[in-house]
Design a protein around this motif. Structure first.
Motif, PDB file in Angstrom:
ATOM      1  N   ASP A 265     -12.150  -6.495   8.630  1.00 25.83           N
ATOM      2  CA  ASP A 265     -11.004  -5.864   9.289  1.00 25.83           C
ATOM      3  C   ASP A 265      -9.947  -5.366   8.304  1.00 25.83           C
ATOM      4  OD1 ASP A 265     -12.060  -6.244  11.858  1.00 25.83           O
ATOM      5  OD2 ASP A 265     -11.215  -8.271  11.985  1.00 25.83           O
ATOM      6  N   LEU A 266     -10.355  -5.200   7.038  1.00 22.63           N
ATOM      7  CA  LEU A 266      -9.437  -4.720   6.011  1.00 22.63           C
ATOM      8  C   LEU A 266      -9.669  -3.253   5.656  1.00 22.63           C
ATOM      9  CD1 LEU A 266      -9.575  -7.766   3.556  1.00 22.63           C
ATOM     10  CD2 LEU A 266      -7.784  -7.230   5.219  1.00 22.63           C
ATOM     11  N   TYR A 267     -10.953  -2.860   5.593  1.00 25.29           N
ATOM     12  CA  TYR A 267     -11.308  -1.503   5.173  1.00 25.29           C
ATOM     13  C   TYR A 267     -12.427  -0.953   6.038  1.00 25.29           C
ATOM     14  CZ  TYR A 267      -8.898  -2.423   0.760  1.00 25.29           C
ATOM     15  OH  TYR A 267      -7.960  -2.730  -0.192  1.00 25.29           O
TER      16      TYR A 267
ATOM     17  N   GLU B  64      -7.932   1.807   4.055  1.00 26.38           N
ATOM     18  CA  GLU B  64      -7.340   0.502   4.359  1.00 26.38           C
ATOM     19  C   GLU B  64      -6.917   0.490   5.819  1.00 26.38           C
ATOM     20  OE1 GLU B  64      -4.000  -2.540   2.524  1.00 26.38           O
ATOM     21  OE2 GLU B  64      -4.031  -0.460   1.874  1.00 26.38           O
ATOM     22  N   LEU B  65      -7.312  -0.558   6.550  1.00 22.94           N
ATOM     23  CA  LEU B  65      -6.990  -0.635   7.976  1.00 22.94           C
ATOM     24  C   LEU B  65      -5.624  -1.244   8.234  1.00 22.94           C
ATOM     25  CD1 LEU B  65     -10.462  -1.745   9.335  1.00 22.94           C
ATOM     26  CD2 LEU B  65      -9.424   0.543   9.422  1.00 22.94           C
ATOM     27  N   LYS B  66      -5.269  -2.254   7.477  1.00 21.51           N
ATOM     28  CA  LYS B  66      -3.963  -2.906   7.644  1.00 21.51           C
ATOM     29  C   LYS B  66      -3.089  -2.530   6.476  1.00 21.51           C
ATOM     30  CE  LYS B  66      -6.009  -6.733  10.136  1.00 21.51           C
ATOM     31  NZ  LYS B  66      -6.300  -8.154  10.204  1.00 21.51           N
ATOM     32  N   LYS B  67      -2.270  -1.533   6.685  1.00 22.08           N
ATOM     33  CA  LYS B  67      -1.381  -1.059   5.618  1.00 22.08           C
ATOM     34  C   LYS B  67      -0.355  -2.126   5.303  1.00 22.08           C
ATOM     35  CE  LYS B  67      -3.152   3.157   6.038  1.00 22.08           C
ATOM     36  NZ  LYS B  67      -4.561   3.128   6.043  1.00 22.08           N
ATOM     37  N   SER B  68      -0.185  -2.395   3.991  1.00 16.01           N
ATOM     38  CA  SER B  68       0.787  -3.427   3.589  1.00 16.01           C
ATOM     39  C   SER B  68       2.175  -2.878   3.415  1.00 16.01           C
ATOM     40  CB  SER B  68       0.354  -4.108   2.301  1.00 16.01           C
ATOM     41  OG  SER B  68      -0.271  -3.233   1.419  1.00 16.01           O
TER      42      SER B  68
END
Length: 145
Positions: free
Chosen positions: A121-123, A141-145
């Motif tokens: 679930d990150l990329y 990237e799925l969850k932008k920091s």
């Protein structure tokens, strides 16, 4: 000793086709040249070395890719590297929109080797075969920091 990665160099069959592919993905051509002579023979370790080269840079200014097409000696065709072979075999790019990047690659006849995968679930990512058989990894990237 300080060290930094300067660039990744890749020999290509057709410099113009490779430049078209990588600039369409968003890289910028920094310079182009034709190189030959004693200094290239010494640096590269190849007698009669004569090549057309281009240096590209990623939009963030950190990544550089040097592409070279040998004029002499004649380039040697090899089987395209497969993902599990020892040695350098891919160049990886982070992209903001994987679907857009894949559409761009498709316009160059380049498609995922198998499909698009999701890593923890990150990329969202995929490998595709680019110009001259280069394996290119594209990752969003799925969850932008």
């Amino acid at each position: 000793m300080a060290i930094k990665l300067e660039n990744v160099g890749i020999a290509v069959r057709d410099l113009e086709a490779a430049l078209s592919f990588f600039t369409d993905l968003g890289l910028t051509v920094l310079s182009r040249d034709t190189v030959s002579g004693e200094w290239t023979e010494t640096a590269v370790g190849l007698d009669g070395n004569h090549a057309r080269i281009a240096m590209l840079q990623t939009p963030d200014g950190h990544g550089r890719l040097e592409l070279f097409e040998y004029l002499h000696p004649e380039a040697i065709e090899t089987e395209p590297t497969r993902p599990h072979e020892i040695g350098m075999h891919r160049v990886a790019f982070s992209v903001d929109d994987l679907d857009e990047a894949l559409a761009t690659a498709a316009r160059h006849g380049c498609h995922p080797l198998r499909g698009v995968a999701t890593y923890q679930d990150l990329y969202r990512l995929t490998y595709l075969r680019g110009p001259s058989g280069i394996i290119v990894m594209l990752a969003e990237e799925l969850k932008k920091s």
